[in-house]
Enzyme design. Structure first.
Site, PDB file in Angstrom:
ATOM      1  N   THR A   1       0.838  -1.201   0.000  1.00  0.00           N
ATOM      2  CA  THR A   1       0.000   0.000   0.000  1.00  0.00           C
ATOM      3  C   THR A   1       0.872   1.250   0.000  1.00  0.00           C
ATOM      4  O   THR A   1       1.987   1.245   0.517  1.00  0.00           O
ATOM      5  CB  THR A   1      -0.876   0.047   1.269  1.00  0.00           C
ATOM      6  OG1 THR A   1      -0.022   0.091   2.416  1.00  0.00           O
ATOM      7  CG2 THR A   1      -1.779  -1.152   1.367  1.00  0.00           C
TER       8      THR A   1
ATOM      9  N   ILE B   1      -6.791   2.439  11.525  1.00  0.00           N
ATOM     10  CA  ILE B   1      -8.045   1.697  11.433  1.00  0.00           C
ATOM     11  C   ILE B   1      -7.868   0.434  10.583  1.00  0.00           C
ATOM     12  O   ILE B   1      -8.157  -0.673  11.005  1.00  0.00           O
ATOM     13  CB  ILE B   1      -9.168   2.573  10.842  1.00  0.00           C
ATOM     14  CG1 ILE B   1      -9.367   3.839  11.684  1.00  0.00           C
ATOM     15  CG2 ILE B   1     -10.469   1.771  10.736  1.00  0.00           C
ATOM     16  CD1 ILE B   1      -9.755   3.576  13.121  1.00  0.00           C
TER      17      ILE B   1
ATOM     18  N   LYS C   1      -7.069 -14.118  13.426  1.00  0.00           N
ATOM     19  CA  LYS C   1      -8.215 -15.026  13.583  1.00  0.00           C
ATOM     20  C   LYS C   1      -8.056 -16.242  12.669  1.00  0.00           C
ATOM     21  O   LYS C   1      -8.349 -17.372  13.069  1.00  0.00           O
ATOM     22  CB  LYS C   1      -9.511 -14.291  13.254  1.00  0.00           C
ATOM     23  CG  LYS C   1     -10.753 -15.172  13.315  1.00  0.00           C
ATOM     24  CD  LYS C   1     -12.026 -14.389  13.067  1.00  0.00           C
ATOM     25  CE  LYS C   1     -13.243 -15.304  13.135  1.00  0.00           C
ATOM     26  NZ  LYS C   1     -14.515 -14.571  12.988  1.00  0.00           N
TER      27      LYS C   1
ATOM     28  N   ARG D   1      15.390 -11.422  35.292  1.00  0.00           N
ATOM     29  CA  ARG D   1      15.936 -12.710  35.721  1.00  0.00           C
ATOM     30  C   ARG D   1      14.923 -13.504  36.525  1.00  0.00           C
ATOM     31  O   ARG D   1      14.805 -14.708  36.389  1.00  0.00           O
ATOM     32  CB  ARG D   1      17.208 -12.492  36.546  1.00  0.00           C
ATOM     33  CG  ARG D   1      18.409 -12.027  35.734  1.00  0.00           C
ATOM     34  CD  ARG D   1      19.558 -11.678  36.649  1.00  0.00           C
ATOM     35  NE  ARG D   1      19.248 -10.524  37.492  1.00  0.00           N
ATOM     36  CZ  ARG D   1      19.887 -10.211  38.615  1.00  0.00           C
ATOM     37  NH1 ARG D   1      20.856 -10.986  39.046  1.00  0.00           N
ATOM     38  NH2 ARG D   1      19.557  -9.147  39.300  1.00  0.00           N
TER      39      ARG D   1
ATOM     40  N   HIS E   1      13.388  -1.421  49.983  1.00  0.00           N
ATOM     41  CA  HIS E   1      12.143  -2.176  49.981  1.00  0.00           C
ATOM     42  C   HIS E   1      10.925  -1.264  49.818  1.00  0.00           C
ATOM     43  O   HIS E   1       9.941  -1.347  50.566  1.00  0.00           O
ATOM     44  CB  HIS E   1      12.015  -3.017  51.250  1.00  0.00           C
ATOM     45  CG  HIS E   1      13.061  -4.080  51.346  1.00  0.00           C
ATOM     46  ND1 HIS E   1      13.216  -5.075  50.397  1.00  0.00           N
ATOM     47  CD2 HIS E   1      14.048  -4.295  52.260  1.00  0.00           C
ATOM     48  CE1 HIS E   1      14.228  -5.861  50.729  1.00  0.00           C
ATOM     49  NE2 HIS E   1      14.757  -5.404  51.850  1.00  0.00           N
TER      50      HIS E   1
ATOM     51  N   PHE F   1      -4.801  10.585  60.312  1.00  0.00           N
ATOM     52  CA  PHE F   1      -5.014  11.180  61.629  1.00  0.00           C
ATOM     53  C   PHE F   1      -4.578  10.245  62.746  1.00  0.00           C
ATOM     54  O   PHE F   1      -4.399   9.044  62.556  1.00  0.00           O
ATOM     55  CB  PHE F   1      -6.475  11.602  61.817  1.00  0.00           C
ATOM     56  CG  PHE F   1      -7.485  10.475  61.811  1.00  0.00           C
ATOM     57  CD1 PHE F   1      -7.492   9.494  62.805  1.00  0.00           C
ATOM     58  CD2 PHE F   1      -8.459  10.407  60.834  1.00  0.00           C
ATOM     59  CE1 PHE F   1      -8.422   8.480  62.815  1.00  0.00           C
ATOM     60  CE2 PHE F   1      -9.408   9.383  60.838  1.00  0.00           C
ATOM     61  CZ  PHE F   1      -9.388   8.428  61.828  1.00  0.00           C
TER      62      PHE F   1
END
Length: 524
Positions: free
Chosen positions: A35, A127, A138, A216, A277, A473
């Protein structure tokens, strides 16, 4: 079961490797169909190409928006090779099957990262490409679909080994990858649209990414893991450039992200965040990067060992010299001087990443997996507004206390709940993280401040003269008394407890200045 490839349709935006790939296909006697720009490119490489318009009998229209959306193309991709009716239909309509589809999509993901205008982004939503990809995937029993130039070499090797045929396992693998590619592409489009609307949590939420690196192992050696990037994000650890050191581990990346997010709050100044951590164990702002690092390290030298360091300025030689004295896993900074780079190079395993703090962009959504689903929320991007802070104690905080209170509360936002942070002179001096009790968080932060002082030969705890921040709080006054006993002079928290009156009374009783923010920063 193998499928002989006689015809290939090529329509790509990424032409890397295309010339050699197409030339090899042509050399095997495979007919090339193409195309627009792809056909023009192949002809410039002196390759024979059949235009899609010759198959459809229609020229491209609407400025190229419509060119492959035609029954002659989709029937050639979707017809089952073993279905008598399908094959009879193709024969009656004069349509020849296409057994190999090579498509990569309009570069929408990169365009939205370039600050392009809305309409320009719209024009880069593909599209026809996704429609062809899904059709071929498919019908993978008869068609192979290639969406990634990285697969060209393997495809050619198999075609050569199998007399221009591709095996079913290969076609299945390519189909799975193709469906994932269109899903990630659609997720990028969807999330870009969502960001331009008032809707923050849509009825349907799509998430996807491109694999940047197979790791890993995961959080533990028995887990597998990989790093993926998501579209639309222009900064952060996934886009960082590693210029030295061993391969990053899952935990390295997770901790580096936690440090980078915290450091992003302070990118306006020379700053340092040290994480272990996923929790900050030292954060500081200063006039120089070396001072910022030194002050952050002083908060918890024990936890800083083997930690992750994120700096908000280019690394200079003096800062590099200080860092390499202690075992460090990863350093992240926007840049590094040549002198500093040579110093860091002396530690071959030390990972050095460059990640700028510009283009922080839309905070987006935070996603957490749970069994059977996802928890999705807007990112905790709210900033503390000094104008809405409310002093509730009898004593007003001093100017320097206010600065430290704002700093400590911002750091607490990045500490696992329950969180209490002590800070002094725009540097953390004690951090209590991830506790089931706010009293325990206050005690641990105080103990860390005392331990760090003892390590440095100081007779007075680092928490003396500090301020304290809590991410939520105080439900009981006991933690307020603990903070006062640690030597803090002011405390900041959201407020909103049923016992607020008791909490305020405890502050007044101990001489603490207390500020309510009405902003909670739980982090689980």
């Amino acid at each position: 079961m193998t499928q002989l490839v006689r015809r290939a349709l090529l329509s790509v935006s990424d032409k890397n490797g295309l010339a050699d790939f197409a030339r090899s296909l042509h050399g095997m006697g495979i007919e090339l169909i193409s195309t627009g720009g792809t056909a023009k490119f192949l002809r410039s490489e002196r390759l024979p190409v059949t235009d899609v318009s010759e198959l459809t009998g229609s020229a491209e229209i609407l400025g190229g928006r419509v060119k492959t959306l035609h029954p002659n193309i989709h029937a050639a991709l979707l017809a089952k090779s073993g279905d008598v009716e399908h094959q009879a239909t193709l024969q009656r309509l004069g349509i020849k099957p296409i057994e190999l589809l090579i498509v990569n999509l309009y570069p929408f993901e990169s365009v939205i990262q370039s600050d392009a205008a809305f309409e320009d982004c719209i024009e880069h939503i593909d599209i026809g490409g996704p429609a062809m990809i899904r059709a071929a995937a498919k019908n993978h029993s008869a068609v192979a679909v290639v969406t990634d130039p990285d697969d060209y070499t393997a495809i050619l090797e198999e075609l050569r080994a199998n007399s221009s045929s591709l095996t079913l396992p290969t076609r299945k693998r390519l189909a799975a990858k193709a469906f994932a590619r269109t899903a990630v592409y659609d997720a990028a489009v969807s999330n870009w649209f969502i960001a331009s609307t008032p809707e923050q949590l849509p009825d349907y939420f799509a998430i996807g990414g491109k694999c940047l690196q197979k790791l890993r192992y995961g959080e533990n050696p028995h887990q597998t893991a990989a790093l993926y990037s998501t579209a639309g994000v222009r900064s952060g650890i996934p886009s960082a450039r590693q210029i030295q050191g061993k391969e990053l581990s899952y935990n390295n990346i997770n901790d580096a992200d936690a440090a980078w997010q915290c450091a992003s709050e302070f990118a306006h100044r020379p700053s340092c965040v040290i994480v272990k951590h996923a929790n900050p164990c030292g954060v500081a702002l200063a006039d120089s990067l070396l001072d910022a690092y030194s002050n952050a390290f002083r908060c918890d030298p024990v936890s800083a060992f083997g930690g992750i360091i994120v700096l908000t300025r280019s690394i200079d030689a003096a800062t590099a010299e200080a860092i390499v004295k202690v075992f460090t896993e990863v350093i992240v900074a926007p840049d590094v001087s040549e002198a500093a780079r040579k110093i860091i190079a002396g530690k071959q395993n030390l990972r050095l990443l460059l990640a700028p703090f510009d283009h922080l962009g839309h905070p987006g959504l935070a996603v957490k997996t749970i069994s059977g689903g996802l928890l999705v929320q807007t990112a905790d991007a709210v900033a503390l507004n000094p104008a809405t802070m409310r002093v509730v104690s009898k004593r007003q905080p001093r100017v320097e206390e206010l600065a430290d209170l704002e700093f400590a509360f911002t750091v607490a936002k990045h500490v696992k709940s329950n969180a209490v942070v002590y800070a002094k002179n725009l540097a953390t001096v004690g951090i209590g993280a991830g506790q089931m009790s706010r009293l325990d968080a206050s005690r641990i932060a105080s103990q860390k401040a005392s331990h760090a002082a003892a390590q440095q030969g100081l007779k007075t705890s680092l928490s003396v003269g500090s301020v304290a921040a809590s991410d939520a709080f105080f439900p009981f006054p006991d933690a307020v008394h603990e903070i006062a006993a640690a030597g803090a002079t002011a405390v900041i928290h959201p407020g909103g407890s049923l016992r607020d009156d008791e909490i305020i009374a405890a502050a007044d009783e101990t001489g603490l200045a207390m500020v309510f923010t009405e902003i909670r920063h739980f982090r689980h």
